[in-house]
Design a protein around this motif. Structure first.
Motif, PDB file in Angstrom:
ATOM      1  N   LEU A  59      -0.452 -10.781  23.159  1.00  0.00           N
ATOM      2  CA  LEU A  59      -0.127 -10.921  24.579  1.00  0.00           C
ATOM      3  C   LEU A  59       1.232 -11.606  24.667  1.00  0.00           C
ATOM      4  O   LEU A  59       1.360 -12.785  24.341  1.00  0.00           O
ATOM      5  N   LYS A  61      -4.895 -15.376  26.370  1.00  0.00           N
ATOM      6  CA  LYS A  61      -5.776 -14.651  25.424  1.00  0.00           C
ATOM      7  C   LYS A  61      -7.236 -15.065  25.524  1.00  0.00           C
ATOM      8  O   LYS A  61      -8.111 -14.243  25.296  1.00  0.00           O
ATOM      9  N   SER A  83      -9.924 -12.360  26.126  1.00  0.00           N
ATOM     10  CA  SER A  83     -10.967 -12.135  25.111  1.00  0.00           C
ATOM     11  C   SER A  83     -12.323 -12.040  25.813  1.00  0.00           C
ATOM     12  O   SER A  83     -13.122 -11.148  25.531  1.00  0.00           O
ATOM     13  N   LEU A 122      -7.259 -11.009  19.660  1.00  0.00           N
ATOM     14  CA  LEU A 122      -6.267 -11.210  20.725  1.00  0.00           C
ATOM     15  C   LEU A 122      -5.497 -12.478  20.384  1.00  0.00           C
ATOM     16  O   LEU A 122      -6.106 -13.526  20.106  1.00  0.00           O
ATOM     17  N   ASP A 123      -4.183 -12.385  20.391  1.00  0.00           N
ATOM     18  CA  ASP A 123      -3.380 -13.529  19.971  1.00  0.00           C
ATOM     19  C   ASP A 123      -2.099 -13.593  20.785  1.00  0.00           C
ATOM     20  O   ASP A 123      -1.742 -12.624  21.488  1.00  0.00           O
ATOM     21  N   ASP A 177     -10.430 -14.873  19.278  1.00  0.00           N
ATOM     22  CA  ASP A 177      -9.365 -15.519  20.037  1.00  0.00           C
ATOM     23  C   ASP A 177      -8.525 -16.259  18.984  1.00  0.00           C
ATOM     24  O   ASP A 177      -8.931 -17.307  18.508  1.00  0.00           O
TER      25      ASP A 177
END
Ligand code: TMP
Length: 208
Positions: free
Chosen positions: A139, A20, A24, A12-13, A99
């Motif tokens: 995101l 995030k 996460s 997730l970035d 993350d």
């Protein structure tokens, strides 16, 4: 679900303030509830060396730090995280949720810092064992919403100003268009709405 996610590497970035870290944690919790053995890490960090590098990178005292120095320090922390934590977890067939990852170096140092995303990817190819995860979820959030979510005490990267962070956001969106294993989620909404959207995307995607 167990078969779909076991041994998978998910990232997730997104820009600072995109949520995030929260998402996460929620994703890890959901995967565990589905019976998937899951472990989460943050990049940079989670190794003795990586946490020390992180401290240097985020310390506002080092405002003289050059983009190339940033790039190499982020990459060094990542190489250590891979060797010590990620590779063993994937070998044990765990689902690994990160993350941030290389996508951040592309967006921050590559795009916003002006080093060039292609050159970042080339360096990563030469010094990391694996560069792309099975799935990266970006995101996406506008600058105003994102900055409203930050703590008042900004770290060295968060202090870089609006035009830098606007380029970070553009870098993430550009990368997501170029790479096949990327999905973009609108992250301006409330936590529950965004979490549901992430679950819908990862449940439906054929990328993993
Ligand atoms: P965070 O993990 O708490 O979001 O903080 C990490 C900060 O470092 C954040 O501002 C994004 C930045 N960063 C880069 O500039 N390049 C990178 O490669 C990574 C992983 C993070």
């Amino acid at each position: 679900m167990k078969d779909k996610f076991s041994g998978k590497f998910i990232v997730l970035d997104g820009p600072d303030g995109c949520g995030k870290s929260t998402h996460s944690k929620l994703l890890i919790q959901w995967l565990k509830e589905q019976g998937v053995s899951t472990i989460g890490f943050r990049d940079p960090g989670n190794t003795d060396i990586g946490e020390k590098i992180r401290h240097i990178l985020l310390n506002p005292e080092y405002d003289a730090m050059d983009t190339r120095t940033e790039l190499l320090l982020y990459m060094a922390a990542r190489a250590q995280l891979w060797a010590e934590k990620i590779a063993p977890a994937l070998e044990a067939n765990q689902c690994v949720v990160l993350d941030r990852w290389l996508s951040s170096t592309c967006a921050y140092q590559g795009c916003a810092g002006g080093f060039g995303m292609e050159k970042v990817i080339k360096i990563a190819t030469d010094c990391l064992e694996r560069i792309w995860p099975d799935l990266t979820i970006i995101l996406n959030v506008d600058l105003k919403t994102a900055s409203g979510r930050l703590k008042s005490q900004l770290d060295r990267m968060e202090q870089k100003g609006d035009s830098y962070h606007q380029r970070v956001r553009e870098g993430f969106l550009q990368l997501a268009k170029q790479q096949e294993n990327f999905l973009v989620v609108d992250a301006a909404a409330d936590i529950e709405t965004v979490h549901k959207k992430i679950l819908q995307l990862i449940s439906e995607t054929s990328l993993i």
